[in-house]
Design a protein around this motif. Structure first.
Motif, PDB file in Angstrom:
ATOM      1  N   MET A 120       0.846  -1.170   0.000  1.00  0.00           N
ATOM      2  CA  MET A 120       0.000   0.000   0.000  1.00  0.00           C
ATOM      3  C   MET A 120       0.897   1.240   0.000  1.00  0.00           C
ATOM      4  N   LEU A 121       0.357   2.294  -0.602  1.00  0.00           N
ATOM      5  CA  LEU A 121       1.084   3.560  -0.668  1.00  0.00           C
ATOM      6  C   LEU A 121       0.170   4.671  -0.174  1.00  0.00           C
ATOM      7  N   GLN A 122       0.719   5.527   0.653  1.00  0.00           N
ATOM      8  CA  GLN A 122      -0.005   6.692   1.166  1.00  0.00           C
ATOM      9  C   GLN A 122       0.592   7.934   0.522  1.00  0.00           C
ATOM     10  N   ALA A 123      -0.261   8.816   0.061  1.00  0.00           N
ATOM     11  CA  ALA A 123       0.191  10.100  -0.483  1.00  0.00           C
ATOM     12  C   ALA A 123      -0.322  11.211   0.413  1.00  0.00           C
ATOM     13  N   GLN A 124       0.466  12.249   0.551  1.00  0.00           N
ATOM     14  CA  GLN A 124       0.066  13.430   1.310  1.00  0.00           C
ATOM     15  C   GLN A 124       0.297  14.653   0.431  1.00  0.00           C
ATOM     16  N   ILE A 125      -0.742  15.478   0.343  1.00  0.00           N
ATOM     17  CA  ILE A 125      -0.683  16.697  -0.467  1.00  0.00           C
ATOM     18  C   ILE A 125      -0.850  17.883   0.482  1.00  0.00           C
ATOM     19  N   PHE A 126       0.133  18.768   0.500  1.00  0.00           N
ATOM     20  CA  PHE A 126       0.118  19.944   1.367  1.00  0.00           C
ATOM     21  C   PHE A 126      -0.238  21.175   0.535  1.00  0.00           C
ATOM     22  N   MET A 127      -1.098  22.032   1.077  1.00  0.00           N
ATOM     23  CA  MET A 127      -1.548  23.232   0.370  1.00  0.00           C
ATOM     24  C   MET A 127      -2.061  24.249   1.385  1.00  0.00           C
ATOM     25  N   ASP A 128      -2.410  25.435   0.889  1.00  0.00           N
ATOM     26  CA  ASP A 128      -3.064  26.446   1.724  1.00  0.00           C
ATOM     27  C   ASP A 128      -4.568  26.259   1.632  1.00  0.00           C
ATOM     28  N   LYS A 129      -5.262  26.524   2.728  1.00  0.00           N
ATOM     29  CA  LYS A 129      -6.710  26.321   2.779  1.00  0.00           C
ATOM     30  C   LYS A 129      -7.447  27.141   1.730  1.00  0.00           C
ATOM     31  N   ASP A 130      -7.017  28.359   1.486  1.00  0.00           N
ATOM     32  CA  ASP A 130      -7.743  29.259   0.599  1.00  0.00           C
ATOM     33  C   ASP A 130      -7.344  29.121  -0.870  1.00  0.00           C
ATOM     34  N   GLU A 131      -6.509  28.147  -1.186  1.00  0.00           N
ATOM     35  CA  GLU A 131      -6.095  27.936  -2.567  1.00  0.00           C
ATOM     36  C   GLU A 131      -7.281  27.436  -3.392  1.00  0.00           C
ATOM     37  N   LEU A 132      -7.400  27.951  -4.608  1.00  0.00           N
ATOM     38  CA  LEU A 132      -8.527  27.595  -5.478  1.00  0.00           C
ATOM     39  C   LEU A 132      -8.048  26.863  -6.717  1.00  0.00           C
ATOM     40  N   PHE A 133      -8.929  26.018  -7.251  1.00  0.00           N
ATOM     41  CA  PHE A 133      -8.749  25.417  -8.563  1.00  0.00           C
ATOM     42  C   PHE A 133      -9.960  25.860  -9.364  1.00  0.00           C
ATOM     43  N   ASN A 134      -9.742  26.709 -10.361  1.00  0.00           N
ATOM     44  CA  ASN A 134     -10.824  27.452 -11.021  1.00  0.00           C
ATOM     45  C   ASN A 134     -11.528  28.241  -9.924  1.00  0.00           C
ATOM     46  N   SER A 135     -12.792  28.063  -9.659  1.00  0.00           N
ATOM     47  CA  SER A 135     -13.451  28.827  -8.599  1.00  0.00           C
ATOM     48  C   SER A 135     -13.783  27.958  -7.390  1.00  0.00           C
ATOM     49  N   GLN A 136     -13.295  26.725  -7.371  1.00  0.00           N
ATOM     50  CA  GLN A 136     -13.609  25.764  -6.313  1.00  0.00           C
ATOM     51  C   GLN A 136     -12.443  25.655  -5.332  1.00  0.00           C
ATOM     52  N   PRO A 137     -12.719  25.524  -4.029  1.00  0.00           N
ATOM     53  CA  PRO A 137     -11.610  25.288  -3.101  1.00  0.00           C
ATOM     54  C   PRO A 137     -10.797  24.066  -3.552  1.00  0.00           C
ATOM     55  N   GLN A 184      -1.227  16.567 -13.982  1.00  0.00           N
ATOM     56  CA  GLN A 184      -1.532  17.103 -15.310  1.00  0.00           C
ATOM     57  C   GLN A 184      -2.513  18.271 -15.209  1.00  0.00           C
ATOM     58  N   GLN A 185      -3.271  18.330 -14.113  1.00  0.00           N
ATOM     59  CA  GLN A 185      -4.255  19.393 -13.926  1.00  0.00           C
ATOM     60  C   GLN A 185      -3.820  20.439 -12.903  1.00  0.00           C
ATOM     61  N   TYR A 186      -3.067  20.024 -11.903  1.00  0.00           N
ATOM     62  CA  TYR A 186      -2.672  20.904 -10.799  1.00  0.00           C
ATOM     63  C   TYR A 186      -1.193  20.688 -10.497  1.00  0.00           C
ATOM     64  N   THR A 187      -0.394  21.753 -10.629  1.00  0.00           N
ATOM     65  CA  THR A 187       1.051  21.613 -10.453  1.00  0.00           C
ATOM     66  C   THR A 187       1.562  22.215  -9.150  1.00  0.00           C
ATOM     67  N   GLY A 188       0.687  22.791  -8.347  1.00  0.00           N
ATOM     68  CA  GLY A 188       1.110  23.400  -7.094  1.00  0.00           C
ATOM     69  C   GLY A 188       1.176  22.388  -5.968  1.00  0.00           C
ATOM     70  N   GLY A 189       1.284  22.920  -4.760  1.00  0.00           N
ATOM     71  CA  GLY A 189       1.312  22.064  -3.583  1.00  0.00           C
ATOM     72  C   GLY A 189       2.605  21.279  -3.464  1.00  0.00           C
ATOM     73  N   PHE A 190       2.681  20.530  -2.414  1.00  0.00           N
ATOM     74  CA  PHE A 190       3.850  19.711  -2.102  1.00  0.00           C
ATOM     75  C   PHE A 190       3.320  18.312  -1.850  1.00  0.00           C
ATOM     76  N   ILE A 191       3.804  17.324  -2.579  1.00  0.00           N
ATOM     77  CA  ILE A 191       3.272  15.969  -2.485  1.00  0.00           C
ATOM     78  C   ILE A 191       4.387  15.007  -2.093  1.00  0.00           C
ATOM     79  N   ILE A 192       4.084  14.158  -1.115  1.00  0.00           N
ATOM     80  CA  ILE A 192       5.009  13.097  -0.720  1.00  0.00           C
ATOM     81  C   ILE A 192       4.259  11.770  -0.705  1.00  0.00           C
ATOM     82  N   THR A 193       4.997  10.681  -0.791  1.00  0.00           N
ATOM     83  CA  THR A 193       4.404   9.347  -0.663  1.00  0.00           C
ATOM     84  C   THR A 193       5.211   8.533   0.340  1.00  0.00           C
ATOM     85  N   ASN A 194       4.514   7.586   0.974  1.00  0.00           N
ATOM     86  CA  ASN A 194       5.128   6.697   1.945  1.00  0.00           C
ATOM     87  C   ASN A 194       4.557   5.302   1.759  1.00  0.00           C
TER      88      ASN A 194
END
Length: 101
Positions: free
Chosen positions: A1-18, A84-94
């Motif tokens: 099994m693999l766990q992914a964690q995506i870090f971002m700011d709460k107020d970050e938007l993708f188009n007009s959606q959180p 391919q759709q979102y290039t921001g944030g910080f992503i790690i896997t474990n």
């Protein structure tokens, strides 16, 4: 099994959606086994500036983290599609062990 964690700011938007709502819907549509969104009380990133969004008069954005888990090939496939759709944030896997009852 693999766990992914995506870090971002709460107020970050993708188009007009959180962003965190968009990612959760994306994970649902891609049939990921499970995911959770966490709101952080304090955090810092590459800029080494501590954010304290709970303090009075703070303009800091609360840190957020989405964690999800599935079989390794599925997680990697979904992360590739997400990037391919979102290039921001910080992503790690474990790699993680899954214990069934």
């Amino acid at each position: 099994m693999l766990q992914a964690q995506i870090f971002m700011d709460k107020d970050e938007l993708f188009n007009s959606q959180p962003l965190f709502e968009y990612i959760m819907q994306f994970l649902l549509l891609n049939h990921i086994k499970g995911a959770t969104v966490f709101k952080g009380m304090m955090g810092f990133g590459e800029k080494k500036q501590v954010q304290r969004p709970e303090n009075w008069f703070s303009f800091d954005e609360p840190p957020m983290m989405i964690t999800f888990i599935d079989e390794a090939p599925k997680v990697l496939e979904v992360l590739k599609k997400l990037r391919q759709q979102y290039t921001g944030g910080f992503i790690i896997t474990n790699s993680v062990d899954f214990f069934e009852a």
